[in-house]
Write a protein that holds these residues in place. Structure first.
Motif, PDB file in Angstrom:
ATOM      1  N   THR A   2     -37.541   2.665  12.165  1.00 22.95           N
ATOM      2  CA  THR A   2     -36.457   1.822  11.670  1.00 22.95           C
ATOM      3  C   THR A   2     -35.108   2.485  11.934  1.00 22.95           C
ATOM      4  OG1 THR A   2     -36.429   2.821   9.474  1.00 22.95           O
ATOM      5  CG2 THR A   2     -37.964   0.984   9.824  1.00 22.95           C
ATOM      6  N   HIS A   3     -34.043   1.718  11.764  1.00 22.65           N
ATOM      7  CA  HIS A   3     -32.704   2.268  11.919  1.00 22.65           C
ATOM      8  C   HIS A   3     -32.472   3.403  10.924  1.00 22.65           C
ATOM      9  CE1 HIS A   3     -28.348   2.382  12.565  1.00 22.65           C
ATOM     10  NE2 HIS A   3     -28.225   2.377  11.246  1.00 22.65           N
ATOM     11  N   GLU A   4     -32.926   3.207   9.707  1.00 21.81           N
ATOM     12  CA  GLU A   4     -32.735   4.224   8.672  1.00 21.81           C
ATOM     13  C   GLU A   4     -33.485   5.514   9.023  1.00 21.81           C
ATOM     14  OE1 GLU A   4     -31.518   0.430   7.385  1.00 21.81           O
ATOM     15  OE2 GLU A   4     -33.515   1.038   8.117  1.00 21.81           O
ATOM     16  N   GLU A   5     -34.708   5.364   9.530  1.00 23.31           N
ATOM     17  CA  GLU A   5     -35.476   6.540   9.928  1.00 23.31           C
ATOM     18  C   GLU A   5     -34.814   7.254  11.116  1.00 23.31           C
ATOM     19  OE1 GLU A   5     -40.034   5.254   8.729  1.00 23.31           O
ATOM     20  OE2 GLU A   5     -39.155   4.496  10.587  1.00 23.31           O
ATOM     21  N   ARG A   6     -34.269   6.437  12.035  1.00 22.65           N
ATOM     22  CA  ARG A   6     -33.593   7.018  13.197  1.00 22.65           C
ATOM     23  C   ARG A   6     -32.348   7.794  12.769  1.00 22.65           C
ATOM     24  NH1 ARG A   6     -34.140   2.863  15.681  1.00 22.65           N
ATOM     25  NH2 ARG A   6     -35.935   3.291  17.007  1.00 22.65           N
ATOM     26  N   MET A   7     -31.599   7.267  11.808  1.00 21.02           N
ATOM     27  CA  MET A   7     -30.402   7.947  11.323  1.00 21.02           C
ATOM     28  C   MET A   7     -30.756   9.203  10.528  1.00 21.02           C
ATOM     29  SD  MET A   7     -27.678   6.697  12.495  1.00 21.02           S
ATOM     30  CE  MET A   7     -26.659   7.741  11.450  1.00 21.02           C
ATOM     31  N   GLU A   8     -31.868   9.165   9.800  1.00 20.74           N
ATOM     32  CA  GLU A   8     -32.305  10.365   9.079  1.00 20.74           C
ATOM     33  C   GLU A   8     -32.646  11.470  10.063  1.00 20.74           C
ATOM     34  OE1 GLU A   8     -35.027  13.279   7.502  1.00 20.74           O
ATOM     35  OE2 GLU A   8     -35.653  11.683   8.894  1.00 20.74           O
ATOM     36  N   LEU A   9     -33.286  11.080  11.165  1.00 16.80           N
ATOM     37  CA  LEU A   9     -33.615  12.033  12.211  1.00 16.80           C
ATOM     38  C   LEU A   9     -32.338  12.575  12.864  1.00 16.80           C
ATOM     39  CD1 LEU A   9     -36.124  13.241  13.544  1.00 16.80           C
ATOM     40  CD2 LEU A   9     -36.070  11.350  15.192  1.00 16.80           C
ATOM     41  N   ALA A  10     -31.345  11.713  13.052  1.00 16.74           N
ATOM     42  CA  ALA A  10     -30.065  12.148  13.621  1.00 16.74           C
ATOM     43  C   ALA A  10     -29.401  13.193  12.735  1.00 16.74           C
ATOM     44  CB  ALA A  10     -29.138  10.943  13.810  1.00 16.74           C
ATOM     45  N   ASP A  44     -34.212   4.272  21.868  1.00 18.98           N
ATOM     46  CA  ASP A  44     -34.041   5.719  21.868  1.00 18.98           C
ATOM     47  C   ASP A  44     -32.932   6.117  20.894  1.00 18.98           C
ATOM     48  OD1 ASP A  44     -31.996   4.610  23.302  1.00 18.98           O
ATOM     49  OD2 ASP A  44     -32.214   5.884  25.062  1.00 18.98           O
ATOM     50  N   LEU A  45     -32.859   7.406  20.630  1.00 18.54           N
ATOM     51  CA  LEU A  45     -31.814   7.965  19.765  1.00 18.54           C
ATOM     52  C   LEU A  45     -30.948   8.872  20.623  1.00 18.54           C
ATOM     53  CD1 LEU A  45     -30.443   8.657  17.067  1.00 18.54           C
ATOM     54  CD2 LEU A  45     -32.222  10.378  16.699  1.00 18.54           C
ATOM     55  N   GLU A  46     -29.664   8.555  20.708  1.00 18.04           N
ATOM     56  CA  GLU A  46     -28.755   9.320  21.552  1.00 18.04           C
ATOM     57  C   GLU A  46     -27.686   9.989  20.699  1.00 18.04           C
ATOM     58  OE1 GLU A  46     -27.483   7.276  25.212  1.00 18.04           O
ATOM     59  OE2 GLU A  46     -28.929   5.716  24.695  1.00 18.04           O
ATOM     60  N   LEU A  47     -27.622  11.315  20.817  1.00 19.25           N
ATOM     61  CA  LEU A  47     -26.609  12.111  20.129  1.00 19.25           C
ATOM     62  C   LEU A  47     -25.728  12.809  21.161  1.00 19.25           C
ATOM     63  CD1 LEU A  47     -28.497  11.835  17.571  1.00 19.25           C
ATOM     64  CD2 LEU A  47     -27.770  14.154  16.999  1.00 19.25           C
ATOM     65  N   THR A  48     -24.446  12.941  20.833  1.00 12.61           N
ATOM     66  CA  THR A  48     -23.532  13.726  21.658  1.00 12.61           C
ATOM     67  C   THR A  48     -22.980  14.862  20.819  1.00 12.61           C
ATOM     68  OG1 THR A  48     -22.900  11.848  23.043  1.00 12.61           O
ATOM     69  CG2 THR A  48     -21.363  13.704  22.944  1.00 12.61           C
ATOM     70  N   ALA A  49     -23.077  16.076  21.348  1.00 14.85           N
ATOM     71  CA  ALA A  49     -22.492  17.251  20.709  1.00 14.85           C
ATOM     72  C   ALA A  49     -21.404  17.782  21.636  1.00 14.85           C
ATOM     73  CB  ALA A  49     -23.548  18.322  20.466  1.00 14.85           C
ATOM     74  N   VAL A  50     -20.171  17.819  21.153  1.00 14.16           N
ATOM     75  CA  VAL A  50     -19.033  18.277  21.947  1.00 14.16           C
ATOM     76  C   VAL A  50     -18.812  19.761  21.682  1.00 14.16           C
ATOM     77  CG1 VAL A  50     -16.614  17.917  22.525  1.00 14.16           C
ATOM     78  CG2 VAL A  50     -18.012  15.981  21.723  1.00 14.16           C
ATOM     79  N   SER A  61     -33.757  16.084  26.494  1.00 12.92           N
ATOM     80  CA  SER A  61     -34.392  14.763  26.431  1.00 12.92           C
ATOM     81  C   SER A  61     -35.884  14.966  26.222  1.00 12.92           C
ATOM     82  CB  SER A  61     -34.145  13.974  27.716  1.00 12.92           C
ATOM     83  OG  SER A  61     -32.780  13.686  27.897  1.00 12.92           O
ATOM     84  N   TYR A  62     -36.468  14.277  25.248  1.00  9.78           N
ATOM     85  CA  TYR A  62     -37.894  14.424  24.960  1.00  9.78           C
ATOM     86  C   TYR A  62     -38.319  13.317  24.003  1.00  9.78           C
ATOM     87  CZ  TYR A  62     -35.787  16.630  20.846  1.00  9.78           C
ATOM     88  OH  TYR A  62     -35.007  16.876  19.736  1.00  9.78           O
ATOM     89  N   TYR A  63     -39.620  13.129  23.872  1.00  7.50           N
ATOM     90  CA  TYR A  63     -40.162  12.161  22.919  1.00  7.50           C
ATOM     91  C   TYR A  63     -40.526  12.865  21.618  1.00  7.50           C
ATOM     92  CZ  TYR A  63     -40.362   7.868  25.595  1.00  7.50           C
ATOM     93  OH  TYR A  63     -40.014   6.728  26.270  1.00  7.50           O
ATOM     94  N   GLU A  70     -32.342  11.819  23.077  1.00  5.41           N
ATOM     95  CA  GLU A  70     -31.465  12.394  24.092  1.00  5.41           C
ATOM     96  C   GLU A  70     -30.280  13.062  23.396  1.00  5.41           C
ATOM     97  OE1 GLU A  70     -31.287   9.808  27.891  1.00  5.41           O
ATOM     98  OE2 GLU A  70     -31.539   8.400  26.242  1.00  5.41           O
ATOM     99  N   VAL A  71     -30.203  14.375  23.510  1.00 12.07           N
ATOM    100  CA  VAL A  71     -29.107  15.144  22.926  1.00 12.07           C
ATOM    101  C   VAL A  71     -28.204  15.600  24.071  1.00 12.07           C
ATOM    102  CG1 VAL A  71     -28.426  17.093  21.499  1.00 12.07           C
ATOM    103  CG2 VAL A  71     -30.584  15.895  21.028  1.00 12.07           C
TER     104      VAL A  71
END
Length: 243
Positions: A2-10, A44-50, A61-63, A70-71
Motif C-alpha cells: 500500500t501507499h502507507e507501507e511504501r512511505m513507511e519503508l521510505a 516502485d519506490l524511488e528516493l533521491t538523496a542529495v 536498485s533492488y527488489y 531505487e535509491v
C-alpha cells in the motif's frame, strides 16, 4: 504494498541514509508516483538523496518485499543543473513533485529555484534535440523495412512512438504525470499533427498494420511532427557541415 507501507519503508530508508552518510547529505525525498499519491500495488519506490559534490555514493536498485526500490544518490551541482534537455517532459516533474523526508537548512528552496530557472530557459535547443531523436528512429525504421527485418521494424516502431510522445508533450509544455499516463497525456494534448493517435497506435501495435502500412504511418507521422515543430521555429537541416 500500500501507499502507507511504501512511505513507511521510505522513512526507514531515509534513516539508514542519514545514519551512514550524515556529513554529506543535504536532502532526502520521495519522487515519482509515490510522491504524487498515484502508486499502485506493484509500483516502485524511488528516493533521491542529495549529497555535497564529490561525496555521492553509488545509487542502488533492488527488489525488497516484492517491489523495486531505487535509491538515487546524486551530487548537488548535478541536480541543480539549470540546462533544459530533450527529455524535459519526464524530468520537469521529477524533483518538483516530492515528499521531503530530510533536508539541511531548507536546501530544497535551492532546488526549486533551479527548477524554475530551467523551466524558464529557451526550450528550442532541447526541443530540436527531441525532434532529431524522432528522425533518428524514423531512419532506423526505414532501414529495417529495406532489409525486411520485421523484429527491428516493430521494435523501432515502439521507440519512434516513445520519442514522438516526448516531443508532443515538450511542444505542448506538459510535464509527464506518471509513466502509465505518458501516451494518454500525449493523445490529449491540444497541439497535435493530423491523425496522431491512430498513427501512434499502429506503431505501438494496437492497430493491425503490415510492414508497408507501418512504413507509411512512419513517414506521415514524422512529416506531421516536423511541420508542427516548424511552427515553433525548430529546424533540423543544415546547408553546411558543422563541428
Amino acid at each position: 504494498m500500500t501507499h502507507e507501507e511504501r512511505m513507511e519503508l521510505a522513512g526507514r530508508l531515509c534513516a539508514l541514509i542519514i545514519e551512514r552518510y550524515d556529513d554529506t547529505v543535504l536532502a532526502v525525498f520521495v519522487t515519482s508516483s509515490t510522491a504524487r499519491g498515484l502508486d499502485l500495488e506493484f509500483s516502485d519506490l524511488e528516493l533521491t538523496a542529495v549529497h555535497r559534490d564529490g561525496t555521492a555514493p553509488v545509487s542502488r536498485s533492488y527488489y525488497h518485499r516484492g517491489i523495486l526500490i531505487e535509491v538515487e544518490h546524486i551530487e548537488e551541482s548535478r541536480i541543480l543543473d539549470q540546462r533544459m534537455r530533450r527529455q524535459w517532459p519526464i524530468s520537469a516533474g521529477e524533483y518538483r513533485e516530492r515528499i521531503i523526508l530530510y533536508e539541511k537548512d531548507h536546501w530544497t528552496t535551492r532546488l526549486d529555484q533551479a527548477l524554475e530557472a530551467r523551466d524558464a530557459a529557451d526550450p528550442l535547443p532541447a526541443q530540436r534535440a527531441a525532434l532529431l531523436e524522432v528522425l533518428e528512429y524514423r531512419d532506423k525504421l526505414r532501414n529495417a523495412r529495406l532489409i525486411g527485418d520485421g523484429t527491428s521494424l516493430r521494435a523501432f516502431g515502439f521507440f519512434l512512438a516513445d520519442a514522438a510522445a516526448n516531443l508532443v508533450l515538450f511542444l505542448n509544455r506538459q510535464p509527464m504525470i506518471t509513466t502509465r499516463q505518458y501516451f494518454h497525456q500525449a493523445f490529449a494534448c491540444p497541439l497535435l499533427p493530423p491523425g496522431f493517435r491512430a498513427h501512434m497506435e499502429a506503431l505501438l501495435g494496437l492497430r493491425t498494420a503490415d510492414p508497408d502500412a507501418l512504413a507509411d504511418v512512419t513517414e506521415t507521422l514524422t512529416n506531421g511532427l516536423v511541420q508542427l515543430a516548424a511552427l515553433r521555429g525548430i529546424e533540423t537541416d543544415s546547408p553546411e557541415l558543422l563541428v
